[in-house]
Design an enzyme around this catalytic site. Sequence first.
Site, PDB file in Angstrom:
ATOM      1  N   THR A   1     -62.330 -16.773  -2.086  1.00 19.00           N
ATOM      2  CA  THR A   1     -62.022 -15.753  -1.077  1.00 19.00           C
ATOM      3  C   THR A   1     -61.206 -14.610  -1.676  1.00 19.00           C
ATOM      4  O   THR A   1     -60.482 -14.813  -2.665  1.00 19.00           O
ATOM      5  CB  THR A   1     -61.224 -16.398   0.074  1.00 19.00           C
ATOM      6  OG1 THR A   1     -60.700 -15.370   0.914  1.00 19.00           O
ATOM      7  CG2 THR A   1     -60.055 -17.231  -0.423  1.00 19.00           C
ATOM      8  N   ASP A   2     -61.277 -13.438  -1.032  1.00 20.15           N
ATOM      9  CA  ASP A   2     -60.436 -12.313  -1.470  1.00 20.15           C
ATOM     10  C   ASP A   2     -58.956 -12.593  -1.216  1.00 20.15           C
ATOM     11  O   ASP A   2     -58.087 -11.942  -1.797  1.00 20.15           O
ATOM     12  CB  ASP A   2     -60.872 -11.005  -0.781  1.00 20.15           C
ATOM     13  CG  ASP A   2     -60.879 -11.058   0.745  1.00 20.15           C
ATOM     14  OD1 ASP A   2     -60.476 -12.083   1.328  1.00 20.15           O
ATOM     15  OD2 ASP A   2     -61.302 -10.052   1.359  1.00 20.15           O
ATOM     16  N   GLU A   3     -58.667 -13.578  -0.343  1.00 12.09           N
ATOM     17  CA  GLU A   3     -57.263 -13.833   0.013  1.00 12.09           C
ATOM     18  C   GLU A   3     -56.449 -14.374  -1.157  1.00 12.09           C
ATOM     19  O   GLU A   3     -55.219 -14.390  -1.102  1.00 12.09           O
ATOM     20  CB  GLU A   3     -57.178 -14.778   1.213  1.00 12.09           C
ATOM     21  CG  GLU A   3     -57.839 -14.169   2.436  1.00 12.09           C
ATOM     22  CD  GLU A   3     -57.493 -14.852   3.740  1.00 12.09           C
ATOM     23  OE1 GLU A   3     -56.388 -15.419   3.849  1.00 12.09           O
ATOM     24  OE2 GLU A   3     -58.330 -14.834   4.652  1.00 12.09           O
TER      25      GLU A   3
ATOM     26  N   TYR B   1     -53.277 -21.428   3.150  1.00 11.65           N
ATOM     27  CA  TYR B   1     -54.737 -21.438   2.972  1.00 11.65           C
ATOM     28  C   TYR B   1     -55.107 -20.735   1.677  1.00 11.65           C
ATOM     29  O   TYR B   1     -55.845 -21.276   0.839  1.00 11.65           O
ATOM     30  CB  TYR B   1     -55.429 -20.738   4.160  1.00 11.65           C
ATOM     31  CG  TYR B   1     -56.850 -20.290   3.840  1.00 11.65           C
ATOM     32  CD1 TYR B   1     -57.876 -21.224   3.674  1.00 11.65           C
ATOM     33  CD2 TYR B   1     -57.169 -18.937   3.669  1.00 11.65           C
ATOM     34  CE1 TYR B   1     -59.179 -20.816   3.349  1.00 11.65           C
ATOM     35  CE2 TYR B   1     -58.457 -18.527   3.346  1.00 11.65           C
ATOM     36  CZ  TYR B   1     -59.453 -19.469   3.182  1.00 11.65           C
ATOM     37  OH  TYR B   1     -60.732 -19.072   2.856  1.00 11.65           O
TER      38      TYR B   1
ATOM     39  N   ALA C   1     -54.053 -22.597  -1.449  1.00 14.20           N
ATOM     40  CA  ALA C   1     -54.906 -23.761  -1.728  1.00 14.20           C
ATOM     41  C   ALA C   1     -56.271 -23.308  -2.261  1.00 14.20           C
ATOM     42  O   ALA C   1     -56.840 -23.938  -3.165  1.00 14.20           O
ATOM     43  CB  ALA C   1     -55.059 -24.606  -0.465  1.00 14.20           C
ATOM     44  N   LYS C   2     -56.789 -22.194  -1.733  1.00 12.60           N
ATOM     45  CA  LYS C   2     -58.057 -21.666  -2.257  1.00 12.60           C
ATOM     46  C   LYS C   2     -57.858 -21.161  -3.692  1.00 12.60           C
ATOM     47  O   LYS C   2     -58.741 -21.329  -4.541  1.00 12.60           O
ATOM     48  CB  LYS C   2     -58.582 -20.536  -1.364  1.00 12.60           C
ATOM     49  CG  LYS C   2     -59.154 -20.960  -0.035  1.00 12.60           C
ATOM     50  CD  LYS C   2     -60.395 -21.843  -0.118  1.00 12.60           C
ATOM     51  CE  LYS C   2     -61.618 -21.107  -0.610  1.00 12.60           C
ATOM     52  NZ  LYS C   2     -62.843 -21.970  -0.508  1.00 12.60           N
TER      53      LYS C   2
ATOM     54  N   ASN D   1     -64.077 -10.903   4.588  1.00  7.42           N
ATOM     55  CA  ASN D   1     -64.169 -11.612   5.869  1.00  7.42           C
ATOM     56  C   ASN D   1     -65.610 -11.678   6.373  1.00  7.42           C
ATOM     57  O   ASN D   1     -66.232 -10.646   6.588  1.00  7.42           O
ATOM     58  CB  ASN D   1     -63.346 -10.875   6.937  1.00  7.42           C
ATOM     59  CG  ASN D   1     -61.900 -11.279   6.906  1.00  7.42           C
ATOM     60  OD1 ASN D   1     -61.309 -11.411   5.843  1.00  7.42           O
ATOM     61  ND2 ASN D   1     -61.324 -11.477   8.072  1.00  7.42           N
TER      62      ASN D   1
ATOM     63  N   LYS E   1     -62.280 -18.439  14.681  1.00 11.66           N
ATOM     64  CA  LYS E   1     -62.060 -17.214  13.907  1.00 11.66           C
ATOM     65  C   LYS E   1     -62.131 -15.986  14.815  1.00 11.66           C
ATOM     66  O   LYS E   1     -62.729 -16.033  15.891  1.00 11.66           O
ATOM     67  CB  LYS E   1     -63.103 -17.098  12.796  1.00 11.66           C
ATOM     68  CG  LYS E   1     -63.155 -18.301  11.860  1.00 11.66           C
ATOM     69  CD  LYS E   1     -61.987 -18.333  10.900  1.00 11.66           C
ATOM     70  CE  LYS E   1     -61.886 -19.642  10.137  1.00 11.66           C
ATOM     71  NZ  LYS E   1     -63.057 -19.994   9.387  1.00 11.66           N
TER      72      LYS E   1
ATOM     73  N   TYR F   1     -53.028  -9.769  17.177  1.00 17.30           N
ATOM     74  CA  TYR F   1     -51.757  -9.941  16.454  1.00 17.30           C
ATOM     75  C   TYR F   1     -51.042  -8.617  16.211  1.00 17.30           C
ATOM     76  O   TYR F   1     -51.653  -7.646  15.748  1.00 17.30           O
ATOM     77  CB  TYR F   1     -52.025 -10.559  15.077  1.00 17.30           C
ATOM     78  CG  TYR F   1     -52.261 -12.051  15.079  1.00 17.30           C
ATOM     79  CD1 TYR F   1     -51.450 -12.909  15.799  1.00 17.30           C
ATOM     80  CD2 TYR F   1     -53.288 -12.585  14.314  1.00 17.30           C
ATOM     81  CE1 TYR F   1     -51.658 -14.272  15.775  1.00 17.30           C
ATOM     82  CE2 TYR F   1     -53.508 -13.959  14.284  1.00 17.30           C
ATOM     83  CZ  TYR F   1     -52.683 -14.787  15.027  1.00 17.30           C
ATOM     84  OH  TYR F   1     -52.896 -16.140  14.995  1.00 17.30           O
TER      85      TYR F   1
HETATM   86  N1  LIG Z   1     -65.383 -17.151   6.869  1.00 13.52           N
HETATM   87  C1  LIG Z   1     -64.817 -16.264   6.058  1.00 13.52           C
HETATM   88  O1  LIG Z   1     -64.519 -15.139   6.473  1.00 13.52           O
HETATM   89  C2  LIG Z   1     -64.560 -16.595   4.623  1.00 13.52           C
HETATM   90  C3  LIG Z   1     -64.014 -15.602   3.793  1.00 13.52           C
HETATM   91  C4  LIG Z   1     -63.785 -15.903   2.458  1.00 13.52           C
HETATM   92  C5  LIG Z   1     -64.096 -17.139   1.969  1.00 13.52           C
HETATM   93  N2  LIG Z   1     -64.603 -18.088   2.797  1.00 13.52           N
HETATM   94  C6  LIG Z   1     -64.891 -19.399   2.234  1.00 13.52           C
HETATM   95  O2  LIG Z   1     -66.227 -19.727   2.560  1.00 13.52           O
HETATM   96  C7  LIG Z   1     -66.356 -21.149   2.747  1.00 13.52           C
HETATM   97  C8  LIG Z   1     -66.984 -21.413   4.090  1.00 13.52           C
HETATM   98  O3  LIG Z   1     -66.160 -20.810   5.092  1.00 13.52           O
HETATM   99  P1  LIG Z   1     -66.506 -20.928   6.649  1.00 13.52           P
HETATM  100  O4  LIG Z   1     -65.952 -19.706   7.312  1.00 13.52           O
HETATM  101  O5  LIG Z   1     -67.936 -21.317   6.815  1.00 13.52           O
HETATM  102  O6  LIG Z   1     -65.539 -22.114   7.026  1.00 13.52           O
HETATM  103  P2  LIG Z   1     -65.726 -23.287   8.100  1.00 13.52           P
HETATM  104  O7  LIG Z   1     -64.374 -23.864   8.302  1.00 13.52           O
HETATM  105  O8  LIG Z   1     -66.489 -22.788   9.273  1.00 13.52           O
HETATM  106  O9  LIG Z   1     -66.664 -24.299   7.316  1.00 13.52           O
HETATM  107  C9  LIG Z   1     -66.151 -25.131   6.308  1.00 13.52           C
HETATM  108  C10 LIG Z   1     -66.986 -26.392   6.249  1.00 13.52           C
HETATM  109  O10 LIG Z   1     -66.324 -27.290   5.349  1.00 13.52           O
HETATM  110  C11 LIG Z   1     -66.386 -28.592   5.912  1.00 13.52           C
HETATM  111  N3  LIG Z   1     -65.258 -29.405   5.441  1.00 13.52           N
HETATM  112  C12 LIG Z   1     -63.939 -29.209   5.661  1.00 13.52           C
HETATM  113  N4  LIG Z   1     -63.212 -30.203   5.109  1.00 13.52           N
HETATM  114  C13 LIG Z   1     -64.114 -31.055   4.504  1.00 13.52           C
HETATM  115  C14 LIG Z   1     -63.986 -32.264   3.781  1.00 13.52           C
HETATM  116  N5  LIG Z   1     -62.779 -32.786   3.518  1.00 13.52           N
HETATM  117  N6  LIG Z   1     -65.101 -32.849   3.337  1.00 13.52           N
HETATM  118  C15 LIG Z   1     -66.324 -32.296   3.572  1.00 13.52           C
HETATM  119  N7  LIG Z   1     -66.516 -31.170   4.258  1.00 13.52           N
HETATM  120  C16 LIG Z   1     -65.415 -30.553   4.728  1.00 13.52           C
HETATM  121  C17 LIG Z   1     -66.270 -28.356   7.407  1.00 13.52           C
HETATM  122  O11 LIG Z   1     -66.775 -29.454   8.129  1.00 13.52           O
HETATM  123  C18 LIG Z   1     -67.109 -27.107   7.588  1.00 13.52           C
HETATM  124  O12 LIG Z   1     -68.475 -27.441   7.798  1.00 13.52           O
HETATM  125  C19 LIG Z   1     -64.937 -21.727   2.596  1.00 13.52           C
HETATM  126  O13 LIG Z   1     -64.804 -22.219   1.292  1.00 13.52           O
HETATM  127  C20 LIG Z   1     -64.037 -20.514   2.820  1.00 13.52           C
HETATM  128  O14 LIG Z   1     -62.811 -20.663   2.146  1.00 13.52           O
HETATM  129  C21 LIG Z   1     -64.847 -17.843   4.112  1.00 13.52           C
END
Ligand SMILES: NC(=O)c1ccc[n+]([C@@H]2O[C@H](COP(=O)([O-])OP(=O)(O)OC[C@H]3O[C@@H](n4cnc5c(N)ncnc54)[C@H](O)[C@@H]3O)[C@@H](O)[C@H]2O)c1
Length: 249
Positions: free
Chosen positions: A48-50, A72, A75-76, A101, A111, A129
């Site tokens: 992520t960009d974060e 978050y 950890a990422k 995002n 979200k 916010y």
């Molecule tokens: N949504 C965003 O805007 C965004 C932005 C930047 C990066 N990301 C990254 O993209 C990825 C997907 O994001 P998202 O928005 O779909 O998130 P989300 O939370 O909707 O989906 C994450 C998925 O991971 C699964 N998961 C969580 N813990 C788990 C575990 N212990 N074992 C197995 N599966 C597990 C969840 O069940 C879920 O299906 C993530 O890695 C997130 O950090 C998302």
Amino acid sequence: MVHFAAESHVDRSITGAAAFVTTNVLGTQTLLDAAHRLGIGRFVHVSTDEVYGSISEGSWTEDWPLAPNSPYAAAKAGSDLIALAYHRTHGMDVVVTRCSNNYGHHHFPEKMIPLFVTNLLDGRKVPLYGDGSNIRDWLHVSDHCRGIALALQGGRAGEVYHIGGGTELTNKELVGRLLEACGAGWDMVEYVEDRKGHDLRYSLDIGKSRAELGYEPLISFEQGLADTVAWYRDNRSWWEPLKAKAALS
Ligand SMILES: NC(=O)c1ccc[n+]([C@@H]2O[C@H](COP(=O)([O-])OP(=O)(O)OC[C@H]3O[C@@H](n4cnc5c(N)ncnc54)[C@H](O)[C@@H]3O)[C@@H](O)[C@H]2O)c1
């Protein structure tokens, strides 16, 4: 292997960080070990960009130092660095993508965009916010997935690639667009106390991904948002149980 799984909601990482460290850091290392043991080919880690923290002007390039602020993001950042370490230490074929995002269909209603759209469809207020001045770059999920596929197919091992959406908006501007798309007015907005440690702005430079992968976001925010609102309007059976179970509003 393309690794998307994570604990992903910043707000929940503020009230309880343990699951974020366990899933994002230990979970990623577990998958890297399994991929290494099984001799899986390419491992794409979705980051992520974060991980960069916050930037008031200009845009981050892939070699920018990581300075995450929320549990978050930290950890990422840990998972992102351990993925790159497996490339350097074990010679594994790892590629890391860092995106902005996301929004689009099937987005979990905790979200901002799906929460606000589903609240407005139900005639409920939306919580904004602080003063709404935080800036995010919005990326349609289809553009994100196409960018990941390009990195999977054409990225160089050990490299990081940015996947941005090209639409920077303050949260207040975003809320204006959401209200318009849902046919609601500003009386539906409730200003709430700002998120702790709320990053002001994220901005990715996508020059490297454009040059090396041929990546370009293709979905305009106007079209993507209209499609997203239509999808939530037509698919209540998907999100209503999720929202009720998580007690979201
Ligand atoms: N949504 C965003 O805007 C965004 C932005 C930047 C990066 N990301 C990254 O993209 C990825 C997907 O994001 P998202 O928005 O779909 O998130 P989300 O939370 O909707 O989906 C994450 C998925 O991971 C699964 N998961 C969580 N813990 C788990 C575990 N212990 N074992 C197995 N599966 C597990 C969840 O069940 C879920 O299906 C993530 O890695 C997130 O950090 C998302």
